[in-house]
Design an enzyme around this catalytic site. Structure first.
Site: not given
Ligand code: NDP
Ligand code: 2IT
Length: 461
Positions: A105, A126, A129, A141, A180-181, A256, A393
Site C-alpha cells: 500500500k 511506507q 508508517k 510506492k 496519490g502522492d 494536498n 486510505s
C-alpha cells in the site's frame, strides 16, 4: 559508521554495530547512487540499534538485510502521445517493498525527479508508517518521471492510461493498492481506475484509494493527510502544555497536504503566515487567506506568486527554500524530501521555532533532525505525522470491501483515534528505549517491531 554515544560498549552492542555496519556497507557498495534510499536506510538503522541489542532474535533471523531488500521492483516503459502528436516515453515504477502484514500500500508520484532511489526510500518508509497505523497494510510506492506541469487534461489522461496498462498486471485489491502522492490526485486516480476497470472487465473498487465519492472514494480522504498532521501535532503540543491558539505557522508547499494542514491549524486557532510552491513563497505576518490559496492551487493550478495580486500587503519571494527564514512557532515541511537542511534548521531555531513536524516524506536531512532534537525542539517524524493519509486510505479499502460508505464524521473520528494511537505508540517506544524526547527513534521502533515479528512468524520467504 554506526556507533553509540557512550564510553563502554558491551559485546552485544558491538555485535549489533558490526552487523549494521556490514549490511549498510553492502547497500552502499551495491547501489552507491541511491542517495535518498541510503539516507532513509541509515536513519532507520540508527533508530533500531537498541531494539537489536535488546532482542537478539532479529539478528539471528537477519531481519535487517531481509527488510531492506524490496520484495519486488517493477520498472517499465510508459509510452504516450502528446497534443502535438509526438511519441513520448517516460519511466514508470512500482516498488513492492514489504507485504508481511498486508498487501502493498502506498502512493504514486508523478514528478520529473522520480528515480529508483526516491521510489525505494518512499517504499521503505511506507512500511513502518503503515505498520504504525495499526491497520493491515504492507508498504509500497510507485510513480513515474513524468512532469504533469503544463500538460493538458487529455495528455494527463493518456499518460495515466498508459501507466495503468502496465501496472494492471501487478496490482489488485488484495495484492497492491496504489493511491496519490505528489502530482497525483483525484483526477489522475480517476483516469487510472477507469483504465484498470476496462482492462480487468470487473469492478474492483478497492484497487486504488483516493477515489472520488461517486465510485468508491471515502469521505475525508482528501483532507486526511493534512488533518492527520495537525491531529498529531496537537498531541505533541498538549503533551507539552502548548496549543495552536495564536501560534504562528508556516508550511512549505501548497498542495494536498499543506492546504488541509493549514485548514485544520487555522480552525484550531493558528495563524498561517507563509507557504510556498516549487517557485517561491508568500509571507504575510498578519496571516494568509486560505481561501485565496485554495482558489489559486486547487481550482486554477496557478503559481503561489499570484497571491499578491489580490493581497498587496503580502510579500512574494522567488526562492521557496528561504521560507525557513520566516519566524514562526510551528514549521510544517509539506512539499518534498530534503527541503530542510542544517542551515535551514539553524535559521528556524534562531528564529524561535518550537515545533517542526514532517507533513512531507523525509523533508528534513538527518543533520537537521539532530539539531532539532539537540535544541529541544519538538520534532514529529514523517512516518508518524503524515500517516493519516494512508490510514484514511485503509478506511477507504474497508468501506470498499463492505460496500458501505461512511459519513465524514465517522471517518474523521477514526482518523483522530488513529493519530492519537500513533502518537502514544511512538512516545511509549521512545520511553521504553530511554530516549523519551526522540519520536524518530520511537516511531521507527514501534513501526518496525510489528513487521519484523511477523516476518519471523512467516518464515524466511
Ligand atoms: P501535491 O502534488 O499536492 O503538492 C506538492 C506541493 O509541494 C506543491 O506545492 C509543489 O509545488 C511542492 N513541491 C513538489 N515538489 C517540490 C520540489 N521538488 N521542490 C519544491 N517544492 C515542491 O503533493 P502532496 O501534497 O500530496 O505531497 C506533498 C508531500 O507529502 C510529499 O512528500 C508526499 O510524499 C507527502 N505525503 C502525501 C500524502 C498524500 O496523501 N497526498 C500522504 C503522506 C505524505 P508546485 O505546485 O510548484 O509543484
Ligand atoms: O506517502 C504516503 O503515505 C502517501 N502518499 C499516501 C499513500 C496511500 O496509500 O494513501
Amino acid at each position: 559508521m554506526f556507533s553509540l554515544n557512550k564510553k563502554t560498549i558491551t559485546k552485544k552492542e558491538q555485535a549489533v554495530l558490526d552487523y549494521m555496519n556490514r549490511i549498510y556497507k553492502k547497500l552502499e557498495e551495491r547501489d552507491p547512487h541511491e542517495t535518498e534510499f541510503l539516507q532513509a536506510a541509515k536513519m532507520l538503522f540508527n533508530s533500531l540499534i537498541p531494539v537489536f541489542v535488546k532482542n537478539s532474535t532479529y539478528m539471528e533471523h537477519n531481519i535487517l538485510e531481509r527488510i531492506i531488500e524490496p520484495e519486488r521492483i517493477i520498472m517499465f516503459r510508459v509510452p504516450w502521445v502528446d497534443d502535438d502528436n509526438n511519441m513520448r516515453v517516460n519511466r514508470g515504477y512500482r516498488v513492492q517493498f514489504n507485504s508481511a502484514i498486508g498487501p502493498y500500500k502506498g502512493g504514486i508520484r508523478f514528478h520529473p525527479s522520480v528515480n529508483l532511489s526516491i521510489m525505494k526510500f518512499l517504499g521503505l518508509t511506507q512500511i513502518f508508517k503503515n505498520s504504525l497505523t495499526g491497520q493491515p497494510i504492507g508498504g509500497g510506492k510507485g510513480g513515474a518521471d513524468f512532469d504533469p506541469k503544463g500538460k493538458s487534461d487529455q495528455e494527463i489522461m493518456r499518460f495515466c492510461q498508459s501507466y495503468m496498462t502496465e501496472l494492471v498486471n501487478h496490482i489488485g485489491p488484495d495484492t497492491d493498492i496504489p493511491a496519490g502522492d505528489i502530482g497525483v490526485g483525484k483526477r489522475e486516480i480517476g483516469y487510472m481506475f477507469g483504465q484498470y476497470k476496462r482492462l480487468q472487465g470487473a469492478y474492483h473498487a478497492g484497487v486504488l484509494t483516493g477515489k472520488a465519492l461517486n465510485y468508491g472514494g471515502s469521505r475525508g480522504r482528501t483532507e486526511a493527510t493534512g488533518y492527520g498532521t495537525i491531529y498529531f501535532v496537537d498531541e505533541m503540543l498538549k503533551d507539552n502544555n502548548l496549543s495552536f491558539k495564536n501560534a504562528t505557522l508556516i508550511t512549505s508547499g501548497s498542495g494536498n497536504v499543506a492546504i488541509y494542514a493549514m485548514e485544520k491549524a487555522i480552525k484550531l486557532g493558528a495563524k498561517v503566515v507563509a507557504c510556498s510552491d516549487s517557485s517561491g513563497y508568500v509571507y504575510d505576518p498578519n496571516g494568509l487567506s486560505l481561501q485565496t490559496i485554495k482558489r489559486l492551487k486547487l481550482t486554477e493550478s496557478a503559481r503561489i506568486s499570484e497571491y499578491v495580486n489580490t493581497h498587496p500587503h503580502a510579500e512574494y519571494f522567488d526562492d521557496g527554500s528561504k521560507i525557513w527564514s520566516v519566524p514562526c512557532d510551528i514549521a510544517l515541511p509539506c512539499a518534498t524530501q530534503n527541503e530542510i537542511d542544517e542551515d535551514s534548521a539553524k535559521s528556524l531555531i534562531q528564529n524561535g521555532v518550537r515545533v517542526v513536524a514532517e507533513g512531507a516524506n523525509m523533508p528534513c536531512t538527518s543533520e537537521a533532525i539532530d539539531l532539532f532534537i539537540e535544541n529541544n525542539i519538538l520534532f514529529g517524524p514523517a512516518q508518524a505525522v503524515n500517516a493519516g493519509g494512508v490510514a484514511a486510505s485503509a478506511l477507504e479499502m474497508a468501506q470498499n470491501s463492505s460496500r458501505l460508505a461512511w459519513s465524514a464524521e465517522e471517518v474523521d473520528v477514526q482518523l483522530q483515534v488513529i493519530m492519537k494511537r500513533i502518537y502514544r505508540r511512538c512516545t511509549k517506544a521512545a520511553q521504553t528505549y530511554k530516549q523519551p524526547k526522540n519520536l524518530v527513534v520511537g516511531s521507527n521502533i514501534a513501526g518496525f517491531t510489528k513487521v519484523a515479528d511477523t516476518m519471523i512468524d512467516l518464515g524466511n520467504i
